[in-house]
Design an enzyme around this catalytic site. Structure first.
Site, PDB file in Angstrom:
ATOM      1  CD  GLN A   1      74.884  15.108 -40.944  1.00  0.00           C
ATOM      2  OE1 GLN A   1      76.383  15.206 -41.109  1.00  0.00           O
ATOM      3  NE2 GLN A   1      75.142  14.024 -40.770  1.00  0.00           N
TER       4      GLN A   1
ATOM      5  N   GLY B   1      76.408  18.409 -33.456  1.00  0.00           N
ATOM      6  CA  GLY B   1      77.430  18.287 -32.791  1.00  0.00           C
ATOM      7  C   GLY B   1      78.937  17.811 -32.992  1.00  0.00           C
ATOM      8  N   GLY B   2      78.600  16.534 -33.773  1.00  0.00           N
ATOM      9  CA  GLY B   2      79.839  16.211 -35.171  1.00  0.00           C
ATOM     10  C   GLY B   2      78.922  15.139 -35.443  1.00  0.00           C
ATOM     11  CG  MET B   3      78.301  13.996 -39.756  1.00  0.00           C
ATOM     12  SD  MET B   3      77.661  12.108 -39.288  1.00  0.00           S
ATOM     13  CE  MET B   3      77.720  10.585 -40.415  1.00  0.00           C
TER      14      MET B   3
ATOM     15  CG  ASN C   1      82.159  12.871 -42.134  1.00  0.00           C
ATOM     16  OD1 ASN C   1      80.327  11.872 -42.532  1.00  0.00           O
ATOM     17  ND2 ASN C   1      81.752  13.514 -42.008  1.00  0.00           N
TER      18      ASN C   1
ATOM     19  CG  HIS D   1      79.801  10.357 -29.800  1.00  0.00           C
ATOM     20  ND1 HIS D   1      78.219   9.652 -29.024  1.00  0.00           N
ATOM     21  CD2 HIS D   1      78.910  10.292 -30.368  1.00  0.00           C
ATOM     22  CE1 HIS D   1      78.062   9.082 -29.565  1.00  0.00           C
ATOM     23  NE2 HIS D   1      77.967   9.632 -31.281  1.00  0.00           N
ATOM     24  CD  GLU D   2      80.667  12.805 -33.106  1.00  0.00           C
ATOM     25  OE1 GLU D   2      80.499  12.039 -34.350  1.00  0.00           O
ATOM     26  OE2 GLU D   2      79.442  13.158 -32.854  1.00  0.00           O
TER      27      GLU D   2
ATOM     28  CG  HIS E   1      80.732   7.088 -33.941  1.00  0.00           C
ATOM     29  ND1 HIS E   1      78.898   6.463 -33.405  1.00  0.00           N
ATOM     30  CD2 HIS E   1      79.980   8.167 -33.875  1.00  0.00           C
ATOM     31  CE1 HIS E   1      78.185   7.296 -33.721  1.00  0.00           C
ATOM     32  NE2 HIS E   1      78.519   8.020 -33.323  1.00  0.00           N
TER      33      HIS E   1
ATOM     34  CD  GLU F   1      74.571   8.486 -32.832  1.00  0.00           C
ATOM     35  OE1 GLU F   1      75.710   8.540 -31.771  1.00  0.00           O
ATOM     36  OE2 GLU F   1      75.048   7.869 -34.762  1.00  0.00           O
TER      37      GLU F   1
ATOM     38  CG  ASP G   1      67.081  14.220 -41.232  1.00  0.00           C
ATOM     39  OD1 ASP G   1      68.191  13.624 -41.030  1.00  0.00           O
ATOM     40  OD2 ASP G   1      67.399  14.942 -42.266  1.00  0.00           O
TER      41      ASP G   1
ATOM     42  NE  ARG H   1      75.764  20.786 -30.967  1.00  0.00           N
ATOM     43  CZ  ARG H   1      76.235  20.246 -30.066  1.00  0.00           C
ATOM     44  NH1 ARG H   1      76.610  21.456 -29.233  1.00  0.00           N
ATOM     45  NH2 ARG H   1      76.242  19.128 -29.432  1.00  0.00           N
TER      46      ARG H   1
ATOM     47  CE  LYS I   1      73.272  19.108 -27.228  1.00  0.00           C
ATOM     48  NZ  LYS I   1      74.219  18.674 -26.554  1.00  0.00           N
TER      49      LYS I   1
HETATM   50  N1  BES Z   1      76.440  10.487 -35.617  1.00  0.00           N
HETATM   51  C1  BES Z   1      75.904  11.127 -35.339  1.00  0.00           C
HETATM   52  C2  BES Z   1      75.668  12.696 -35.897  1.00  0.00           C
HETATM   53  C3  BES Z   1      73.972  11.806 -36.713  1.00  0.00           C
HETATM   54  C4  BES Z   1      72.884  10.971 -36.123  1.00  0.00           C
HETATM   55  C5  BES Z   1      73.341  12.617 -37.881  1.00  0.00           C
HETATM   56  C6  BES Z   1      71.913  10.564 -37.119  1.00  0.00           C
HETATM   57  C7  BES Z   1      72.056  12.303 -38.493  1.00  0.00           C
HETATM   58  C8  BES Z   1      71.851  11.558 -38.628  1.00  0.00           C
HETATM   59  C9  BES Z   1      77.485  12.046 -34.527  1.00  0.00           C
HETATM   60  O1  BES Z   1      77.724  10.807 -34.044  1.00  0.00           O
HETATM   61  C10 BES Z   1      76.057  12.151 -32.917  1.00  0.00           C
HETATM   62  O2  BES Z   1      75.751  11.760 -32.207  1.00  0.00           O
HETATM   63  N2  BES Z   1      76.453  13.877 -33.070  1.00  0.00           N
HETATM   64  C11 BES Z   1      76.357  14.375 -31.244  1.00  0.00           C
HETATM   65  C12 BES Z   1      77.186  14.316 -30.454  1.00  0.00           C
HETATM   66  C13 BES Z   1      76.872  13.505 -29.150  1.00  0.00           C
HETATM   67  C14 BES Z   1      77.902  13.975 -28.626  1.00  0.00           C
HETATM   68  C15 BES Z   1      75.613  12.881 -28.950  1.00  0.00           C
HETATM   69  C16 BES Z   1      75.513  15.782 -32.311  1.00  0.00           C
HETATM   70  O3  BES Z   1      75.478  16.048 -32.623  1.00  0.00           O
HETATM   71  O4  BES Z   1      74.579  16.356 -31.023  1.00  0.00           O
HETATM   72 ZN    ZN Z   2      77.509   9.246 -32.438  1.00  0.00          ZN
END
Ligand code: BES
Ligand code: ZN
Length: 640
Positions: free
Chosen positions: A171, A305-307, A309, A332-333, A336, A355, A410, A592, A594
């Site tokens: 990550q 939730g997702g990344m 890549n 969402h992913e 990006h 974002e 972070d 996760r 969140k």
């Molecule tokens: N790119 C982000 C994850 C991220 C942001 C990792 C900043 C490290 C630093 C990813 O696209 C994201 O926003 N994921 C969200 C899900 C989304 C539906 C809001 C998540 O992981 O909750």
């Molecule tokens: Zn995002």
């Protein structure tokens, strides 16, 4: 002769101007060298050298929890006099550094690691000889990662779905790529990459790259060798690797899922709409430019939730709900691939460009596939979540262009770049109309494709567009309020407040005792309606009413990870003990951030809860990713 020289002068002046403006003369030109903006999260001297290509060789050692690696970085020289290359690293054991010269032996380089400077890591300085003056050079670093590398999670077989094989995933966002590759770890620098990855035989490697090459058995028969090619230049935070017992299922002409064998069927069913999502996004915002779009389903410890890549989004298994109700995260992913991967934030201050735009695009995809009603429910939930964040945040953390100097990205994670960013674009839509906004967005993605830009570059572009296309649509002062002021502007255009009126009415009837739980019209409720119902219960609900609700709907046993999260929060706030075993199971199986962070925060509100939190965390922590563990560490340290 004279004419020629002056022509040349005009040409180079034009080039210089284009360079200054950070613009390509035409789309087939190489990426322009825009002047570096200061990135407080990188040591790299990108004014002197810029990485163009990275060649990686990685040996994946699960026993030692290390990658043994070499990274060859091909750098363009911007400063003819520069003889020092500074790279970002964190917790790397560097074995040596060389200048790689075609047709010649690699030349060992003097190198040194600076003092650790949290949260940045250590600068790795390479000294080039005076003779190394070519416009393009290649340096090699041989190194090993440490078991505690912040960008890697090494999972034991027990921590996977199958239980029989270990798993590794990376990550890199925001500043973790440096913990597994020494590089210029700033999103301003984009490079293509290739990689050769050696895995224990039977474990498949996948990367944010072309994954189509066939694996070869290594000479010793005990390893497999995978080769990857990423021909499109991407920022370092998008370099990604996963290794595990993986299978692949195709779900569309250019999409599919990688997952452990016991998960892959459910994942393929859940995400069957992938191709429709890609097509919807292409219709609205222009071509998908990355070839394939696949998903890698990770074990439940994945901290996000997702990344996004590129070509291969990394996805938490907690969105496999069985009814496709949580697929907005996939939208969402995928989104990006336009906002973020194609047009990238230049520094983490500009994260909202990634974002906020992506959250807006996500809701448009949801609307296109599942209708306005569902998009409005997601808007409403997003706004609630933002408002809860705004109650707790300091004003400086409520601005879109956020100052992160001296801080770890972070630690400053909130809904502001997402939902406030989205509301900003929504507001633009209200000023321009949807058709014109879409035209603007398409043009924006085209104009800055494969570039990294700052908030101010975006604003300049927007102003230029508005001047010719809609001169009176947007007020400059309002624009600045959106970007540089805390809170939500009073002129924000909020989603309609009626998405959940029926749920609010039912909740009130139940809370006020007009109906009992079995009379709630909730049998047909979707995930969104349940989340809204639970998230807006009064802080205190009597035990017997919770028991009644639980009996009627089996909430403690609900498998949907989001609904379970909302229910467990209610349970913790009310010390509803029948849910505690489930709480413990939840916190020890899901990592996760969140989903676990609010539960720990609610637990530490009381000293009895804090004790429980510590007890659970002791068991849970070894299974958490370093990013999640560090967040929970801070919560428990500050607790009574
Ligand atoms: N790119 C982000 C994850 C991220 C942001 C990792 C900043 C490290 C630093 C990813 O696209 C994201 O926003 N994921 C969200 C899900 C989304 C539906 C809001 C998540 O992981 O909750
Ligand atoms: Zn995002």
């Amino acid at each position: 002769m004279k004419l020629l020289t002056s022509l040349r002068a005009v040409r180079s002046l034009a080039v210089a101007l284009a360079v200054l403006a950070g613009s390509a003369a035409c789309s087939s030109d190489p990426e322009p060298v825009s002047r570096a903006v200061r990135d407080p999260h990188s040591f790299a001297n990108i004014d002197a050298f810029r990485t163009r290509h990275i060649d990686l060789t990685l040996h994946v050692d699960f026993d030692a929890r290390r990658l043994r690696a070499t990274a060859d970085l091909t750098l363009d020289r911007l400063d003819p006099r520069a003889r020092t290359v500074v790279l970002d690293t964190r917790d790397l054991d560097v074995r040596g550094a060389w200048l790689v010269r075609e047709g010649d032996e690699p030349l060992p380089l003097e190198h040194s690691l600076g003092e650790p400077q949290p949260p940045l890591g250590q600068a790795l300085t390479l000294e080039l000889p005076e003779s190394a003056n070519a416009e393009r050079i290649t340096v090699r670093v041989e190194y090993e990662t440490r078991p505690e590398a912040s960008g890697l999670q090494w999972l034991t077989p027990e921590q996977t779905a199958g239980g029989a094989h270990p798993f590794l995933f990376t990550q890199s966002q925001a500043i973790h790529a440096r913990s597994w590759i020494p590089l210029q770890d700033t999103p301003q620098v984009r490079a293509t990459y290739r990689a050769t990855v050696h895995t224990p035989a039977g474990l498949r490697a996948v990367m944010s790259a072309d994954n189509s090459a066939q694996a070869e058995r290594g000479e010793d028969g005990k390893t497999d060798v995978y080769r990857f090619d990423m021909p499109q230049a991407i920022p370092s935070y998008l370099i990604a690797l996963g290794v595990g017992r993986l299978e692949f299922r195709s779900v569309g002409p250019r999409s599919g899922v990688y997952a452990e064998p016991s998960v892959v069927e459910a994942a393929a069913r859940e995400f069957a709409d992938l191709e429709d999502m890609i097509e919807a996004c292409e219709r609205m915002f222009g071509p998908y430019r990355w070839g394939r779009y696949d998903l890698l389903i990770l074990p439940p410890s994945f901290p996000f939730g997702g990344m996004e890549n590129p070509r291969l989004s990394f996805i938490t298994p907690t969105v496999i709900a069985g009814d496709r109700s949580l697929v907005a995260l996939i939208a969402h992913e995928l989104a990006h691939s336009w906002s973020g991967n194609l047009v990238t934030n230049a520094t983490w201050r500009d994260l909202w460009l990634n974002e906020g735009f992506t959250t807006y695009l996500e809701r448009r995809i949801v609307e296109a596939l599942y209708g306005r009603r569902r998009a409005q429910m997601e808007d409403a939930l997003g706004l609630q979540s933002l408002q809860r964040d705004l109650e707790d945040l300091e004003p400086r953390d409520e601005v879109l262009a956020i100052d992160l100097t001296g801080r770890d990205p972070d630690d400053v994670f909130s809904d502001v770049p997402y939902e406030k960013g989205k509301l900003f674009i929504q507001w633009l839509e209200s000023r321009l109309g949807r058709e014109q906004l879409d035209e603007f967005l398409k043009g924006y993605f085209d104009r800055f494709a494969f570039q990294s830009i700052t908030t101010e570059q975006f604003l300049d572009h927007l102003r230029t567009y508005l001047k010719s296309a809609a001169p009176d649509a947007v007020d400059e002062a309002q624009l600045r309020t959106w970007i540089y002021e805390p809170g939500l502007p009073e002129f924000a255009v909020l989603p309609p407040g009626d998405a959940f009126t029926h749920v609010d009415r039912a909740r009130a009837d139940w809370v006020e005792g007009r109906i009992d739980a079995t009379q709630l019209p909730a049998r047909e409720w979707t995930t969104h309606e349940w989340l809204h119902f639970l998230d807006n219960l009064p802080q205190q609900v009597p035990q017997e009413r919770l028991a009644e609700l639980d009996r009627a709907f089996g909430l403690t046993e609900v498998e949907n990870a989001e609904i379970a999260h909302s229910w467990l929060l209610v349970a913790v706030r009310n010390r509803y003990e029948p849910a505690y075993p489930r709480l413990e199971r939840y916190l020890t199986t899901i990592g996760r951030r969140k989903l676990i962070k609010p539960l720990y925060e609610a637990l530490v509100e009381t000293s009895e809860g804090a004790e429980r939190a510590r007890r659970i965390y002791e068991r849970a922590r070894p299974g958490y990713h370093p990013i999640a563990a560090s967040t929970i560490d801070s919560i428990l340290q500050a607790a009574p």
